[in-house]
Design a protein around this motif. Structure first.
Motif, PDB file in Angstrom:
ATOM      1  N   CYS A 142      81.376   9.207  50.984  1.00 49.81           N
ATOM      2  CA  CYS A 142      81.111  10.299  51.919  1.00 49.81           C
ATOM      3  C   CYS A 142      79.792  10.940  51.500  1.00 49.81           C
ATOM      4  O   CYS A 142      78.876  11.047  52.301  1.00 49.81           O
ATOM      5  CB  CYS A 142      82.249  11.321  51.856  1.00 49.81           C
ATOM      6  SG  CYS A 142      81.919  12.751  52.885  1.00 49.81           S
ATOM      7  N   ARG A 200      76.491   3.383  53.512  1.00 52.07           N
ATOM      8  CA  ARG A 200      76.483   4.764  54.001  1.00 52.07           C
ATOM      9  C   ARG A 200      76.513   5.716  52.797  1.00 52.07           C
ATOM     10  O   ARG A 200      76.962   5.351  51.706  1.00 52.07           O
ATOM     11  CB  ARG A 200      77.645   5.072  54.939  1.00 52.07           C
ATOM     12  CG  ARG A 200      79.038   5.029  54.350  1.00 52.07           C
ATOM     13  CD  ARG A 200      79.982   6.053  55.011  1.00 52.07           C
ATOM     14  NE  ARG A 200      79.668   7.398  54.573  1.00 52.07           N
ATOM     15  CZ  ARG A 200      79.855   8.492  55.303  1.00 52.07           C
ATOM     16  NH1 ARG A 200      80.362   8.412  56.504  1.00 52.07           N
ATOM     17  NH2 ARG A 200      79.548   9.684  54.815  1.00 52.07           N
ATOM     18  N   LYS A 203      75.185  17.333  53.536  1.00 51.60           N
ATOM     19  CA  LYS A 203      76.570  17.322  53.998  1.00 51.60           C
ATOM     20  C   LYS A 203      76.899  18.552  54.841  1.00 51.60           C
ATOM     21  O   LYS A 203      76.712  19.682  54.387  1.00 51.60           O
ATOM     22  CB  LYS A 203      77.525  17.299  52.787  1.00 51.60           C
ATOM     23  CG  LYS A 203      77.478  16.049  51.940  1.00 51.60           C
ATOM     24  CD  LYS A 203      77.746  14.764  52.713  1.00 51.60           C
ATOM     25  CE  LYS A 203      79.031  14.749  53.490  1.00 51.60           C
ATOM     26  NZ  LYS A 203      79.121  13.511  54.344  1.00 51.60           N
ATOM     27  N   HIS A 212      87.217   9.384  58.916  1.00 47.75           N
ATOM     28  CA  HIS A 212      87.295  10.758  59.424  1.00 47.75           C
ATOM     29  C   HIS A 212      88.323  10.894  60.533  1.00 47.75           C
ATOM     30  O   HIS A 212      88.867  11.976  60.750  1.00 47.75           O
ATOM     31  CB  HIS A 212      85.914  11.227  59.899  1.00 47.75           C
ATOM     32  CG  HIS A 212      84.940  11.379  58.776  1.00 47.75           C
ATOM     33  ND1 HIS A 212      84.174  10.332  58.327  1.00 47.75           N
ATOM     34  CD2 HIS A 212      84.653  12.436  57.963  1.00 47.75           C
ATOM     35  CE1 HIS A 212      83.434  10.743  57.304  1.00 47.75           C
ATOM     36  NE2 HIS A 212      83.711  12.004  57.057  1.00 47.75           N
ATOM     37  N   GLU A 217      84.560   5.136  54.506  1.00 43.50           N
ATOM     38  CA  GLU A 217      84.246   5.818  53.244  1.00 43.50           C
ATOM     39  C   GLU A 217      84.920   5.102  52.068  1.00 43.50           C
ATOM     40  O   GLU A 217      86.129   4.870  52.070  1.00 43.50           O
ATOM     41  CB  GLU A 217      84.660   7.291  53.327  1.00 43.50           C
ATOM     42  CG  GLU A 217      83.689   8.023  54.248  1.00 43.50           C
ATOM     43  CD  GLU A 217      83.867   9.524  54.295  1.00 43.50           C
ATOM     44  OE1 GLU A 217      82.893  10.199  54.684  1.00 43.50           O
ATOM     45  OE2 GLU A 217      84.954  10.030  53.962  1.00 43.50           O
ATOM     46  N   ASP A 240      85.875  14.363  50.678  1.00 46.90           N
ATOM     47  CA  ASP A 240      86.680  13.420  51.472  1.00 46.90           C
ATOM     48  C   ASP A 240      87.385  12.313  50.669  1.00 46.90           C
ATOM     49  O   ASP A 240      87.576  11.196  51.179  1.00 46.90           O
ATOM     50  CB  ASP A 240      85.822  12.802  52.590  1.00 46.90           C
ATOM     51  CG  ASP A 240      85.540  13.795  53.710  1.00 46.90           C
ATOM     52  OD1 ASP A 240      86.153  14.878  53.726  1.00 46.90           O
ATOM     53  OD2 ASP A 240      84.701  13.480  54.579  1.00 46.90           O
ATOM     54  N   GLN A 285      90.551  10.445  52.178  1.00 43.08           N
ATOM     55  CA  GLN A 285      90.389   9.393  53.189  1.00 43.08           C
ATOM     56  C   GLN A 285      89.540   8.234  52.670  1.00 43.08           C
ATOM     57  O   GLN A 285      89.222   7.315  53.427  1.00 43.08           O
ATOM     58  CB  GLN A 285      89.758   9.982  54.456  1.00 43.08           C
ATOM     59  CG  GLN A 285      88.336  10.489  54.249  1.00 43.08           C
ATOM     60  CD  GLN A 285      87.859  11.388  55.371  1.00 43.08           C
ATOM     61  OE1 GLN A 285      88.622  12.168  55.917  1.00 43.08           O
ATOM     62  NE2 GLN A 285      86.604  11.269  55.742  1.00 43.08           N
TER      63      GLN A 285
HETATM   64 MN    MN Z   1      83.073  12.336  54.937  1.00 42.92          MN
END
Ligand code: MN
Ligand code: PEP
Length: 348
Positions: free
Chosen positions: A114, A138, A143, A286, A312, A323, A326
């Motif tokens: 993330c 990524r 953020k 997400h 992620e 995050d 997730q």
């Molecule tokens: Mn994220």
């Protein structure tokens, strides 16, 4: 209405057309045109075109064709361009480019943390997602956090680390840009500009990414409560600003049940494919907010014919600064890539 400009139009004919367009739209100019699939086009609000304006436009030597569309978005519409838009991510000077969209292209897997947290975390993750089979890295340097007290990202230092990770792995890089004034700086280091869900209607940001000097592709996340028309109109801002390289990303929409962070709207994938020629990817991280749901929703997304996934991944998800709940491990990513590749080939 979309106006296609004749390739061979001379500068005088072009200037005459631009002056007419300024007159019709009330704009001070200059009028921005966009190059799409070998055609130079410009769209204007159909409501401004009366019979007289239409015949004036049609008589312009620089005009090849006019197209009247019923949808509010124009250049993003499948009714205007029937072929899928194919977008190349990355340039051979710095990484291994990958193509998204087009005919029968394999799904593109974008993966990484993330947030870029530090050098070791990023480089370890980049190498691991590459080994797992991802084609794009990524990582967030800026953020958009709900609370001002949460980790806000490393900023410019994060961009430098992403560029270093690209050099080491050959993976092109996607990262979020939050402010119009930062677009050119982020574009110096990234291969795809990400617009986050909270900025889907930040019109100055949409225009700035549309005008970015490298014409880098833009990954446009769906807003927390965007309708498809609103989302496609946001894409239209970027395309109308001169950049046709827009990738749509379904990342879940806000609903009432806190069991999941958002609700993954997979129906939007086949629906968007009717409405637009732009590539569509899904973010199972997400949209669910729960790592145990990421593998199955990744498979479902590819079965629904998404052209890619953005996932992620963290070497130690429980310690992630952002995050973690997730985020999955590189080993889980490898399995997802294996399974989704099989599904993609099966449904082709
Ligand atoms: Mn994220
Ligand atoms: C992200 O991708 O890290 C992110 C912040 O996504 P979204 O804008 O979809 O919340």
């Amino acid at each position: 209405m979309i106006i296609t400009i004749r390739n061979a139009a001379n500068s005088e004919a072009r200037a005459q057309l631009m002056a007419l367009l300024c007159r019709i739209t009330g704009s001070q100019g200059p009028i921005t045109t966009t190059h799409m699939n070998g055609r130079e086009v410009v769209a204007i609000d159909s409501a401004l075109i009366n019979t007289e304006a239409h015949s004036l436009l049609k008589s312009q030597p620089a005009v090849e064709q006019t197209h009247s569309l019923k949808t509010p978005y124009q250049l993003a519409s499948r009714a205007f361009q029937s072929e899928n838009t194919s977008i190349t991510i990355g340039s051979t000077n710095t990484c291994t480019p990958v193509t998204i969209g087009g005919i029968n292209a394999d799904p593109v897997i974008m993966a990484g943390p993330c947030a870029v947290e530090n050098r070791e975390q990023l480089i370890t993750t980049a190498q691991a997602v590459k080994r797992a089979g991802a084609q794009v890295l990524r990582g967030g340097a800026f953020k958009p956090r709900t609370s001002p007290y949460q980790f806000q990202g490393l900023g410019i230092e994060g961009l430098h680390l992403l560029a270093e990770a690209r050099n080491l792995t050959g993976l092109p890089v996607i990262t979020e840009v939050m402010e119009p004034g930062m677009v050119e700086i982020v574009a110096q280091h990234a291969d795809v500009l990400q617009i986050g869900t909270r900025n889907v209607q930040n019109f100055p940001l949409l225009l700035a990414t549309g005008r970015n000097s490298k014409k880098l592709p833009v990954l446009l996340k769906r807003g927390l409560s965007s309708t498809l028309d609103e989302w496609l109109l946001a894409a239209e801002y970027i395309i109308a600003a001169g950049n046709p390289n827009v990738i749509l990303c379904e990342r879940g929409i806000r609903s009432y049940d806190p069991q999941t962070r958002n609700v993954l709207d997979l129906t939007c994938v086949p629906l968007l494919q009717q409405l637009t020629h732009l590539p569509i990817v899904v973010d199972p991280s997400h949209s669910t907010g729960r790592r145990e749901l990421v593998p199955i929703m990744s498979r479902a997304s590819i079965a629904a014919q998404a052209q890619g996934l953005i996932i992620e991944v963290h070497p130690d998800p429980d310690t992630a600064l952002c995050d973690g709940k997730q985020s999955i491990t590189p080993e889980q990513l490898e399995k997802i890539i294996h399974e989704t590749t099989m599904i993609a080939h099966m449904i082709r």
